[in-house]
Scaffold this active site. Structure first.
Site, PDB file in Angstrom:
ATOM      1  N   ASP A   1      38.348  30.995-108.048  1.00  0.00           N
ATOM      2  CA  ASP A   1      40.181  30.860-107.537  1.00  0.00           C
ATOM      3  C   ASP A   1      41.251  32.081-107.353  1.00  0.00           C
ATOM      4  O   ASP A   1      41.827  32.576-107.809  1.00  0.00           O
ATOM      5  CB  ASP A   1      40.879  29.900-108.517  1.00  0.00           C
TER       6      ASP A   1
ATOM      7  N   GLU B   1      48.930  33.061-102.646  1.00  0.00           N
ATOM      8  CA  GLU B   1      49.805  31.568-103.060  1.00  0.00           C
ATOM      9  C   GLU B   1      49.727  31.197-104.470  1.00  0.00           C
ATOM     10  O   GLU B   1      50.285  29.965-104.997  1.00  0.00           O
ATOM     11  CB  GLU B   1      48.095  31.055-102.848  1.00  0.00           C
TER      12      GLU B   1
END
Length: 380
Positions: free
Chosen positions: A183, A215
């Site tokens: 991720d 992010e």
């Protein structure tokens, strides 16, 4: 996946990139994008953009497509150093305190040439009361032990230094792999793979692969990248929760499998025309795909891309991942290659007639107020 492609994925994983400190992985991305892209730039946030010129953009007819994936990973940050040399830490991104005790970590110390290996320490079970055993030890009660004298630790480590999990890439079972930071470094792999697929078979549109930063603390790099690139259409790529292992309620979280193919999201964060084109691209290529319901904003770069500027038509493609935000995230490598081919086909199908205004397909490229495609591209 070929050996060189696995090597690149492994190099992405092993480059530390706790949110806000993505410089190491950015170097890996720039080098690899440079093999295929016509232009590679890095903005002041640290996001890396690789642009591949289309073969029908000189007259402004074809849209510009941005593919976004974030290259930051969750981690820890040093907030206090005791006189004995123990590090007290805070979370960078969504870190689960329950998984931390006994983990080996890498401290990226300001005054050390190489990362310092440490362990996340907690009292052993023999010294924990029965009541304490029932609860997760809070993060502020855990320490990182470097095994060094306090004076030496203070010479090497500074407040604000970041810490990442000391876990790298390994193959697991058939076609699976396990690592920290899939991720979303697997997403960075996918968008750069798309550039490779399109480099020798150009599509009409310009394609910009944006490896974004920050992010994990609010899709911050996606905001600035979208403003700078000003795409006509975008697709974010990330991971999503696989539900193919015990303990997950599929009635609440859907039926998503590692190895089941790319996951195409549907919901208010997703432009319906982009969604339809992604499904059509998968079916045209004979790529198995999965659908995911997203009834609100997503926890991905798509949430910011969609509402940037005057609104960007945006889609979201993911791969199913087990055990998110742990050092043992698991993916199926075949899903990555399939996702890259899906996005490459999506790019090839874009042309000057592409319309992304919901319910207005027959009236495009002009919108209801008469604005034409060239004006939209210019931001008029």
């Amino acid at each position: 996946m070929k050996k060189q492609q696995v090597k690149y994925l492994k190099s992405l994983i092993e480059a530390p990139s706790a949110t806000g400190c993505e410089q190491s992985v950015a170097c890996v991305v720039r080098e690899h994008m440079g093999l295929f892209a016509d232009e590679v730039t890095t903005d002041t946030m640290g996001s890396v953009h690789g642009r591949l010129h289309g073969n029908d953009t000189a007259n402004g007819a074809a849209p510009t497509l941005m593919l976004a994936a974030h290259m930051d990973e969750i981690g820890l940050m040093v907030r206090y150093i005791s006189d004995d040399g123990f590090l007290y830490v805070s979370a960078v991104g969504g870190v689960d305190a329950a998984i931390l005790p006994s983990l080996r970590v890498d401290v990226h110390a300001s005054n050390a040439e190489e990362p310092l290996r440490g362990i996340v320490a907690r009292k052993p079970i023999h010294l924990i009361s029965a009541d304490e055993r029932k609860n997760v030890t809070p993060l502020d009660q855990l320490v990182v032990d470097l095994g060094l004298p306090g004076k030496k630790v203070k010479q090497l480590v500074a407040i604000g230094d970041t810490i990442t999990f000391a876990a790298g890439f390994e193959r697991l079972g058939k076609n699976l792999a396990v690592s920290r930071a899939f991720d979303d470094k697997c997403g960075v792999w996918v968008i750069t793979r798309v550039l490779e697929l399109l480099a020798d078979d150009r599509c009409a549109a310009d394609v910009v692969a944006a490896a974004t930063v920050q992010e994990e603390i609010g899709t911050r790099g996606a905001i600035t990248s979208t403003y700078a690139v000003a795409p006509d259409v975008a697709v974010a790529f990330d991971v999503t929760h696989a539900t193919d292992y015990p303990g997950i309620d599929k009635t609440k979280h859907g039926d998503l499998k590692c190895g089941g193919g790319p996951v195409i999201a549907r919901g208010p964060n997703i432009n319906p025309e982009v969604f339809a084109r992604l499904v059509a691209a998968a079916e045209a290529e004979g790529i198995p795909y999965q659908l995911e319901a997203e009834p609100s904003v997503t926890g991905t770069d798509a949430r910011s891309i969609q509402v940037s500027r005057a609104g960007i038509p945006c889609g979201l493609v993911s791969v199913a991942l087990r055990y998110m935000h742990t050092p043992t995230e698991v993916i199926n490598l075949d899903d990555l290659e399939a996702a890259a081919h899906l996005l490459a086909r999506f790019a090839r199908d874009l042309n000057g007639d592409a319309c992304f205004v919901p319910g207005m397909r027959e009236d495009c490229p002009a919108t209801e107020d008469g604005e034409d495609a060239d004006e939209r591209k210019a931001g008029v």
